[in-house]
Design a protein around this motif. Structure first.
Motif, short mmCIF file in Angstrom:
data_model
loop_
_atom_site.label_atom_id
_atom_site.label_comp_id
_atom_site.label_asym_id
_atom_site.label_seq_id
_atom_site.Cartn_x
_atom_site.Cartn_y
_atom_site.Cartn_z
N TYR A 3 60.14 49.11 -70.56
CA TYR A 3 60.23 50.56 -70.71
C TYR A 3 61.45 51.08 -69.94
O TYR A 3 62.17 51.95 -70.43
N GLU A 4 61.65 50.58 -68.75
CA GLU A 4 62.79 51.03 -67.95
C GLU A 4 64.13 50.60 -68.55
O GLU A 4 65.15 51.22 -68.26
N GLN A 5 64.14 49.56 -69.35
CA GLN A 5 65.38 49.10 -70.00
C GLN A 5 65.72 49.92 -71.23
O GLN A 5 66.85 49.86 -71.71
N MET A 6 64.79 50.72 -71.72
CA MET A 6 65.06 51.56 -72.89
C MET A 6 65.99 52.70 -72.50
O MET A 6 65.94 53.20 -71.39
N ALA A 7 66.85 53.10 -73.44
CA ALA A 7 67.77 54.20 -73.19
C ALA A 7 67.04 55.54 -73.24
O ALA A 7 66.03 55.68 -73.90
N GLU A 8 67.58 56.52 -72.54
CA GLU A 8 67.04 57.88 -72.57
C GLU A 8 67.51 58.59 -73.82
O GLU A 8 68.64 58.35 -74.24
N PRO A 9 66.80 59.49 -74.38
CA PRO A 9 65.39 59.79 -74.17
C PRO A 9 64.52 58.73 -74.83
O PRO A 9 64.88 58.18 -75.86
N ARG A 10 63.38 58.47 -74.26
CA ARG A 10 62.48 57.44 -74.76
C ARG A 10 61.07 58.01 -74.90
O ARG A 10 60.69 58.90 -74.16
N TYR A 11 60.34 57.44 -75.85
CA TYR A 11 59.02 57.95 -76.18
C TYR A 11 58.05 56.78 -76.28
O TYR A 11 58.45 55.66 -76.60
N VAL A 12 56.77 57.05 -76.00
CA VAL A 12 55.75 56.00 -76.01
C VAL A 12 54.54 56.48 -76.80
O VAL A 12 54.09 57.61 -76.64
N ILE A 13 54.02 55.59 -77.65
CA ILE A 13 52.76 55.81 -78.35
C ILE A 13 51.77 54.76 -77.86
O ILE A 13 52.08 53.56 -77.88
N ALA A 14 50.59 55.20 -77.43
CA ALA A 14 49.50 54.29 -77.08
C ALA A 14 48.57 54.23 -78.28
O ALA A 14 47.96 55.22 -78.65
N MET A 15 48.48 53.05 -78.87
CA MET A 15 47.74 52.88 -80.12
C MET A 15 46.46 52.10 -79.87
O MET A 15 46.51 50.96 -79.41
N PHE B 223 60.03 49.83 -80.81
CA PHE B 223 59.83 48.58 -80.09
C PHE B 223 58.34 48.45 -79.91
O PHE B 223 57.70 49.36 -79.39
N LEU B 224 57.76 47.39 -80.38
CA LEU B 224 56.31 47.33 -80.38
C LEU B 224 55.77 46.24 -79.47
O LEU B 224 56.47 45.28 -79.16
N PHE B 225 54.56 46.45 -79.07
CA PHE B 225 53.83 45.43 -78.32
C PHE B 225 52.57 45.13 -79.08
O PHE B 225 51.60 45.86 -79.00
N GLY B 226 52.57 44.07 -79.84
CA GLY B 226 51.40 43.64 -80.57
C GLY B 226 50.56 42.78 -79.66
O GLY B 226 50.66 41.56 -79.70
N LEU B 227 49.74 43.41 -78.83
CA LEU B 227 49.00 42.68 -77.81
C LEU B 227 47.63 42.22 -78.28
O LEU B 227 47.06 41.33 -77.68
N ALA B 228 47.08 42.83 -79.31
CA ALA B 228 45.73 42.47 -79.76
C ALA B 228 45.56 42.87 -81.22
O ALA B 228 46.54 42.96 -81.96
N CYS B 229 44.34 43.17 -81.62
CA CYS B 229 44.04 43.42 -83.03
C CYS B 229 44.72 44.66 -83.59
O CYS B 229 44.90 44.77 -84.80
N VAL C 279 46.03 45.93 -72.75
CA VAL C 279 47.06 45.68 -71.74
C VAL C 279 46.40 45.04 -70.53
O VAL C 279 45.52 45.63 -69.91
N THR C 280 46.82 43.84 -70.19
CA THR C 280 46.31 43.16 -69.00
C THR C 280 47.25 43.44 -67.83
O THR C 280 48.38 43.88 -68.02
N TYR C 281 46.77 43.16 -66.62
CA TYR C 281 47.60 43.37 -65.44
C TYR C 281 48.84 42.47 -65.49
O TYR C 281 49.90 42.85 -65.02
N LYS C 282 48.67 41.30 -66.04
CA LYS C 282 49.80 40.37 -66.13
C LYS C 282 50.90 40.91 -67.05
O LYS C 282 52.08 40.77 -66.78
N MET C 283 50.51 41.57 -68.13
CA MET C 283 51.47 42.12 -69.08
C MET C 283 52.00 43.48 -68.64
O MET C 283 53.08 43.91 -69.07
N ALA C 284 51.28 44.17 -67.76
CA ALA C 284 51.65 45.52 -67.35
C ALA C 284 53.03 45.56 -66.70
O ALA C 284 53.83 46.46 -66.97
N GLU C 285 53.32 44.60 -65.85
CA GLU C 285 54.64 44.57 -65.20
C GLU C 285 55.76 44.40 -66.22
O GLU C 285 56.80 45.02 -66.10
N ARG C 286 55.53 43.56 -67.21
CA ARG C 286 56.57 43.34 -68.23
C ARG C 286 56.78 44.58 -69.10
O ARG C 286 57.89 44.90 -69.47
N ILE C 287 55.70 45.29 -69.40
CA ILE C 287 55.81 46.52 -70.19
C ILE C 287 56.62 47.55 -69.41
O ILE C 287 57.49 48.22 -69.97
N LYS C 288 56.36 47.67 -68.11
CA LYS C 288 57.09 48.64 -67.30
C LYS C 288 58.57 48.29 -67.24
O LYS C 288 59.43 49.16 -67.34
#
Length: 187
Positions: A95-107, A39-45, A83-92
């Motif tokens: 993330y909480e809606q993802m099933a366990e186990p879940r993993y995150v990559i910060a790119m 599941f990706l977040f294409g937020l910028a370049c 990641v802006t503050y406005k988008m941070a709440e939506r990302i969280k």
């Protein structure tokens, strides 16, 4: 060591065929690591490099990685960009809606530390790890597709070393996110 040589080590001969011997952890972790849906977040370049990695030249599909648009169907979240503050709440929330186990990559440097936009800017979060736990960091501005593929291989290696008892008992998800690290007045 090739697949045939490795298979010969774990196979036993029986009359009429072979039986592969392995633990439940190894078999389940191999299947989970070989079919990561992201599941990706294409937020910028960095999103351009992420799309390039999924295209025909680098081909995420050969690693068993398939893009899904629903957080309930994914194992891995790739946060690519600022990641802006406005988008941070939506990302969280996602993330909480993802099933366990879940993993995150910060790119990218923007997802890791806010990048060049973190200075003299009130709206940029200085790292996605302030709101969700990150498993793999991929530095660069923007990082190359090869770096992203290496990061995904690191996540697969992490999955292969896990014990099923740990994540099924919920021990892996006990991350204290605490209070919101960003101002709540900015909505």
């Amino acid at each position: 060591m090739g697949v045939a040589a490795k298979g010969a080590e774990i196979a036993e001969r029986f009359p009429g065929g072979k039986v592969a011997v392995g633990t439940v952890d190894k078999i389940l972790n191999w299947s989970r690591a070989s079919s990561l849906w992201y599941f990706l977040f294409g937020l910028a370049c960095c999103a351009v490099e992420l799309m390039c990695t999924g295209a025909s030249r680098y081909d995420f599909d050969r690693l068993g990685m398939i893009f899904r648009a629903s957080p309930r169907q994914v194992d891995l979240m790739i946060v690519a960009g600022t990641v802006t503050y406005k988008m941070a709440e939506r990302i969280k929330v996602l993330y909480e809606q993802m099933a366990e186990p879940r993993y995150v990559i910060a790119m990218g440097s923007c997802a890791i530390s806010g990048g060049g936009f973190a200075y003299d800017n009130y709206s940029v979060l200085r790292g996605v790890d302030k709101i969700i736990p990150v498993d793999v960091y991929i530095p660069g501005c923007p990082p190359r597709p090869e770096s992203l593929m290496h990061g995904c291989l690191m996540v697969q290696k992490l999955i292969r070393t896990e014990k099923i008892k740990e994540w099924s008992a919920g021990k892996m998800s006990e991350v204290d996110l605490g209070e919101k690290p960003y101002p709540t007045h900015m909505k």
